[in-house]
Design a protein around this motif. Structure first.
Motif, PDB file in Angstrom:
ATOM      1  N   GLY A  85       0.808  -1.208   0.000  1.00 17.37           N
ATOM      2  CA  GLY A  85       0.000   0.000   0.000  1.00 17.37           C
ATOM      3  C   GLY A  85       0.843   1.259   0.000  1.00 17.37           C
ATOM      4  O   GLY A  85       0.533   2.239  -0.702  1.00 17.37           O
ATOM      5  N   VAL A  86       1.924   1.256   0.777  1.00 17.95           N
ATOM      6  CA  VAL A  86       2.823   2.418   0.843  1.00 17.95           C
ATOM      7  C   VAL A  86       3.498   2.665  -0.508  1.00 17.95           C
ATOM      8  O   VAL A  86       3.564   3.802  -0.992  1.00 17.95           O
ATOM      9  CB  VAL A  86       3.893   2.215   1.941  1.00 17.95           C
ATOM     10  N   LEU A  87       3.978   1.591  -1.128  1.00 16.35           N
ATOM     11  CA  LEU A  87       4.687   1.741  -2.407  1.00 16.35           C
ATOM     12  C   LEU A  87       3.739   2.150  -3.533  1.00 16.35           C
ATOM     13  O   LEU A  87       4.083   3.005  -4.366  1.00 16.35           O
ATOM     14  CB  LEU A  87       5.401   0.434  -2.759  1.00 16.35           C
ATOM     15  N   ILE A  88       2.553   1.567  -3.576  1.00 17.34           N
ATOM     16  CA  ILE A  88       1.580   1.939  -4.610  1.00 17.34           C
ATOM     17  C   ILE A  88       1.183   3.409  -4.456  1.00 17.34           C
ATOM     18  O   ILE A  88       1.121   4.162  -5.438  1.00 17.34           O
ATOM     19  CB  ILE A  88       0.330   1.034  -4.524  1.00 17.34           C
ATOM     20  N   SER A  89       0.930   3.822  -3.228  1.00 15.90           N
ATOM     21  CA  SER A  89       0.550   5.208  -2.967  1.00 15.90           C
ATOM     22  C   SER A  89       1.682   6.168  -3.351  1.00 15.90           C
ATOM     23  O   SER A  89       1.438   7.216  -3.958  1.00 15.90           O
ATOM     24  CB  SER A  89       0.194   5.379  -1.492  1.00 15.90           C
ATOM     25  N   SER A  90       2.908   5.802  -2.994  1.00 18.47           N
ATOM     26  CA  SER A  90       4.061   6.648  -3.338  1.00 18.47           C
ATOM     27  C   SER A  90       4.210   6.773  -4.849  1.00 18.47           C
ATOM     28  O   SER A  90       4.512   7.853  -5.372  1.00 18.47           O
ATOM     29  CB  SER A  90       5.339   6.076  -2.726  1.00 18.47           C
ATOM     30  N   LEU A  91       4.016   5.670  -5.550  1.00 18.29           N
ATOM     31  CA  LEU A  91       4.105   5.701  -7.017  1.00 18.29           C
ATOM     32  C   LEU A  91       3.040   6.619  -7.616  1.00 18.29           C
ATOM     33  O   LEU A  91       3.300   7.359  -8.564  1.00 18.29           O
ATOM     34  CB  LEU A  91       3.948   4.287  -7.576  1.00 18.29           C
ATOM     35  N   LEU A  92       1.854   6.583  -7.070  1.00 20.20           N
ATOM     36  CA  LEU A  92       0.752   7.373  -7.604  1.00 20.20           C
ATOM     37  C   LEU A  92       0.957   8.870  -7.397  1.00 20.20           C
ATOM     38  O   LEU A  92       0.637   9.677  -8.276  1.00 20.20           O
ATOM     39  CB  LEU A  92      -0.567   6.955  -6.950  1.00 20.20           C
ATOM     40  N   TRP A  93       1.502   9.245  -6.246  1.00 19.32           N
ATOM     41  CA  TRP A  93       1.536  10.658  -5.866  1.00 19.32           C
ATOM     42  C   TRP A  93       2.898  11.321  -5.988  1.00 19.32           C
ATOM     43  O   TRP A  93       2.997  12.541  -5.806  1.00 19.32           O
ATOM     44  CB  TRP A  93       1.013  10.814  -4.442  1.00 19.32           C
ATOM     45  N   SER A  94       3.955  10.563  -6.279  1.00 21.32           N
ATOM     46  CA  SER A  94       5.292  11.156  -6.385  1.00 21.32           C
ATOM     47  C   SER A  94       5.520  11.807  -7.756  1.00 21.32           C
ATOM     48  O   SER A  94       4.854  11.468  -8.739  1.00 21.32           O
ATOM     49  CB  SER A  94       6.377  10.094  -6.152  1.00 21.32           C
ATOM     50  N   LYS A  95       6.478  12.709  -7.751  1.00 22.78           N
ATOM     51  CA  LYS A  95       6.900  13.361  -8.991  1.00 22.78           C
ATOM     52  C   LYS A  95       8.028  12.519  -9.578  1.00 22.78           C
ATOM     53  O   LYS A  95       9.165  12.579  -9.131  1.00 22.78           O
ATOM     54  CB  LYS A  95       7.379  14.788  -8.688  1.00 22.78           C
ATOM     55  N   TRP A  96       7.711  11.728 -10.562  1.00 23.66           N
ATOM     56  CA  TRP A  96       8.647  10.718 -11.054  1.00 23.66           C
ATOM     57  C   TRP A  96       9.940  11.298 -11.607  1.00 23.66           C
ATOM     58  O   TRP A  96      11.004  10.711 -11.453  1.00 23.66           O
ATOM     59  CB  TRP A  96       7.969   9.866 -12.138  1.00 23.66           C
ATOM     60  N   GLN A  97       9.866  12.432 -12.289  1.00 24.12           N
ATOM     61  CA  GLN A  97      11.053  12.913 -12.989  1.00 24.12           C
ATOM     62  C   GLN A  97      11.910  13.845 -12.140  1.00 24.12           C
ATOM     63  O   GLN A  97      12.756  14.564 -12.664  1.00 24.12           O
ATOM     64  CB  GLN A  97      10.673  13.628 -14.295  1.00 24.12           C
TER      65      GLN A  97
END
Length: 369
Positions: A85-97
């Protein structure tokens, strides 16, 4: 990923919110909470159906009257859902670049510690080895993951200079290391990360204890990393300004939100345990946030409950080997209070209170520099 919606703010104004770290951090916390809380019951049922229960690790260690035999039927490895859940949420809301890739390093390091914990849980559950993965092998894996994380921090743009300094609470100017002395903060950083991982692992002995304390720790480091990513606040408070470190706020918020969601199912009586999959990953994540924010020494205060747990074990072992006497009735220290007559709920809630107080004390040091 949702950050990219801000590119369309000219077409729909409210989408500009996805450009703000505070909004994305709140979204990450809420998303992680919902994932873990909503899927927790089904995941616990699935673990129960597959008979995923750890070997009774306290039998023969604690007195018979202190063993809660009902917990032998509680499924473990709930950390898979928590960290997922933590990793999925981080992936969704983080600024990838983001230029320094802080989000990717934090997520990768957390996944690395989770995998070590998963192997440990796997050996306990499916091979019925009470101690799981051999201690030396577990430590080697932890130092490998921790070392890679520190090296990645060291080589990232904007982080290199910060990693050469060592922040001491109450001092305005960080200690800087030149020439070959830079190896001191680097070496200590790896030890801090591994130490935090094992401290949380020791703390995870009562329903909701580790997850509750980690909420306070993660939110404290969310504040520190937010301030370090804001040039004006960092300058005013005497913190290292690091461009892009604000993305760590999103990860820290997701970590806290995931722990709240897990606490929904892990409060006494727990419907599932996180196992080493969860505890090692949580501890590793907190340690990485401490190193990233250069607030390693404050981790002893922010994670005061963790320190109490692991230090009590160290004192007990040293005392017994040197004098043949025990300082505590039983360690980690939550078992000491259990033998003193405290109920499980009393231990957990009182340790939560201490964790909250420690976190507030640590945040207060921002104005005491």
């Amino acid at each position: 990923m949702l950050y990219y919606l801000s590119y369309f703010s000219e077409n729909f104004g409210p989408l500009r919110l996805f450009d703000y770290i505070t909004f994305r951090a709140g979204g990450a916390a809420a998303t992680a909470f919902l994932i873990v809380a909503l899927f927790g019951s089904r995941f616990a049922a699935m673990l129960r159906n597959f008979n995923i229960r750890a070997a009774a690790r306290y039998e023969g260690v604690l007195p018979e009257e202190l063993l809660d035999k009902r917990k032998n039927s509680t499924p473990c490895m709930g950390g898979i859902l928590l960290i997922g859940g933590v990793l999925i949420s981080s992936l969704l809301w983080s600024k990838w670049q983001a230029s320094n890739g802080i989000s990717w390093i934090l997520m990768g390091g957390t996944l690395g510690f989770a995998m070590i914990g998963f192997l440990d849980d796997f050996m306990k559950v499916f091979m019925q080895k009470r101690d799981g993965l051999p201690g030396k092998l577990k430590l080697i894996g932890q130092f490998l993951v921790g070392g890679i994380v520190v090296w990645l921090f060291w080589t990232r743009p904007g982080l290199h200079d910060a990693m050469q300094s060592f922040v001491v609470p109450f001092l305005k100017t960080p200690l800087s290391f030149g020439k070959w002395w830079w190896i001191l903060p680097v070496f200590s950083a790896a030890i801090i990360i591994v130490g935090a991982a094992n401290a949380v692992n020791f703390t995870d002995g009562k329903d909701g204890l580790a997850s509750g304390c980690t909420i306070f720790c993660s939110l404290s480091y969310a504040v520190f990393t937010y301030l370090m990513g804001h040039q004006i606040f960092a300058s005013y408070l005497g913190l290292n300004y690091v461009d892009g470190i604000g993305e760590a706020v999103v990860f820290a918020a997701a970590l806290g939100g995931g722990c709240v969601g897990f606490l929904w199912h892990n409060c006494h009586p727990a419907s599932m345990f996180m196992g080493d999959t969860g505890s090692l990953a949580l501890g590793g994540a907190v340690g990485m946030l401490a190193v990233l924010s250069r607030q390693e020494l404050l981790l002893a205060l922010i994670g005061g409950v963790y320190v109490m747990e692991i230090v009590s074990v160290m004192i007990q072992v040293a005392s017994f080997k040197l004098t043949g006497k025990r300082v505590f009735l039983c360690t980690p220290i939550h078992h000491h209070f259990e033998r003193k007559g405290w109920t499980e709920t009393q231990i957990v809630v009182r340790f939560w209170i201490l964790s909250g107080i420690f976190a507030l004390m640590a945040l207060a040091t921002l104005k005491l520099r």
